[in-house]
Enzyme design. Sequence first.
Site, PDB file in Angstrom:
ATOM      1  N   ARG A  78       0.811  -1.219   0.000  1.00  0.00           N
ATOM      2  CA  ARG A  78       0.000   0.000   0.000  1.00  0.00           C
ATOM      3  C   ARG A  78       0.847   1.273   0.000  1.00  0.00           C
ATOM      4  NH1 ARG A  78      -1.861   0.233   6.293  1.00  0.00           N
ATOM      5  NH2 ARG A  78      -2.516  -1.891   5.946  1.00  0.00           N
TER       6      ARG A  78
ATOM      7  N   GLU B 173      10.865  -3.854   7.706  1.00  0.00           N
ATOM      8  CA  GLU B 173       9.841  -4.580   8.461  1.00  0.00           C
ATOM      9  C   GLU B 173       9.015  -5.411   7.475  1.00  0.00           C
ATOM     10  OE1 GLU B 173       9.230  -0.783  11.475  1.00  0.00           O
ATOM     11  OE2 GLU B 173       7.594  -1.427  10.185  1.00  0.00           O
TER      12      GLU B 173
ATOM     13  N   THR C  10      -2.382  -0.047  10.986  1.00  0.00           N
ATOM     14  CA  THR C  10      -0.941  -0.098  11.289  1.00  0.00           C
ATOM     15  C   THR C  10      -0.691  -1.373  12.085  1.00  0.00           C
ATOM     16  OG1 THR C  10       0.903   1.075  12.344  1.00  0.00           O
ATOM     17  CG2 THR C  10      -1.252   1.317  13.379  1.00  0.00           C
TER      18      THR C  10
ATOM     19  N   GLY D  48       4.199   4.183  17.582  1.00  0.00           N
ATOM     20  CA  GLY D  48       3.333   5.197  18.195  1.00  0.00           C
ATOM     21  C   GLY D  48       4.068   6.309  18.926  1.00  0.00           C
TER      22      GLY D  48
HETATM   23  N1  PXP Z   1       8.200  -0.398  14.757  1.00  0.00           N
HETATM   24  C1  PXP Z   1       7.441  -1.299  14.079  1.00  0.00           C
HETATM   25  C2  PXP Z   1       7.728  -2.743  14.260  1.00  0.00           C
HETATM   26  C3  PXP Z   1       6.432  -0.869  13.199  1.00  0.00           C
HETATM   27  O1  PXP Z   1       5.683  -1.789  12.546  1.00  0.00           O
HETATM   28  C4  PXP Z   1       6.232   0.507  13.006  1.00  0.00           C
HETATM   29  C5  PXP Z   1       5.206   0.980  12.024  1.00  0.00           C
HETATM   30  O2  PXP Z   1       5.554   0.574  10.735  1.00  0.00           O
HETATM   31  C6  PXP Z   1       7.048   1.398  13.739  1.00  0.00           C
HETATM   32  C7  PXP Z   1       8.007   0.919  14.616  1.00  0.00           C
HETATM   33  C8  PXP Z   1       6.895   2.874  13.614  1.00  0.00           C
HETATM   34  O3  PXP Z   1       5.662   3.245  14.177  1.00  0.00           O
HETATM   35  P1  PXP Z   1       5.176   4.728  14.060  1.00  0.00           P
HETATM   36  O4  PXP Z   1       4.977   5.004  12.607  1.00  0.00           O
HETATM   37  O5  PXP Z   1       3.895   4.746  14.847  1.00  0.00           O
HETATM   38  O6  PXP Z   1       6.232   5.602  14.664  1.00  0.00           O
END
Ligand code: PXP
Length: 241
Positions: A54, A74, A104, A196
């Site tokens: 996406r 990831e 997410t 987050g």
């Molecule tokens: N860590 C992991 C494992 C995640 O999947 C994500 C989102 O892709 C993040 C960190 C980063 O999260 P945020 O975008 O909420 O800062």
Amino acid sequence: MRLSSRVKLGVNIDHVATLRQARKEAEPDLLAAARVCRQAGADSVVVHLRRDRRHVQDEDLRKLCAAPGRVHLEISSEPAMVAAALKARPDSVCLVPERPGEVTTEGGLNLAKSGRAVKAAAARLKAKGVGVSLFIDPEAAAVRAARSLGADTVELCTTAYCAARGQKAVAQELERLELAAYLAYEMGLEVHAGHGLAYHNVKPVAAIPHLGGLNIGFSIVARSVFVGLKAAVSEMKELVS
Ligand code: PXP
């Protein structure tokens, strides 16, 4: 100014790609975004290659990995995603749960349920020299399971900390993170955290003993709309340093 710090900052640029995919144009350019993040103090650039593609595309990943600088990827543990990772060869991979339709990532891996797939994915990645991190909830059982499944690193999920309201609840969540970080460190794992995190809540997490890295995306990209990506990253870098 480049700040060096015990806690490394991984900047997740998925949502730069989200903006680009809104029109399926070439802009904003992900490679340019990665360069700005690094100039502003990011120690690595992070992307999540989702099954539904996406935001980040395979071609983005290929170009990011071919360019200078660390790339942390990831993905879910599915064999096809591991194959996509191995084609691009990022420096490290974090295996995450992925539910179709989720907005997410919704929490850490359920290693009791997905342990076999995670172990197989971790082994394939490690065999090719790719560092393996597992995204887990800050719980002792998850840390132990991650260790036994071959992780080099655990990334502790900070969603519950970020969602906690009131001093007591926030302190409790921070303590869960601290205890899990301590256990992981004692077991010889590298300890990261993320999901987050934002400018107003990152400092107590960055101060957790034995924490080696934070991965932060949405709040940085959101702030960049107002102050620019360079300032948004360097403000975060300063907070975690
Ligand atoms: N860590 C992991 C494992 C995640 O999947 C994500 C989102 O892709 C993040 C960190 C980063 O999260 P945020 O975008 O909420 O800062």
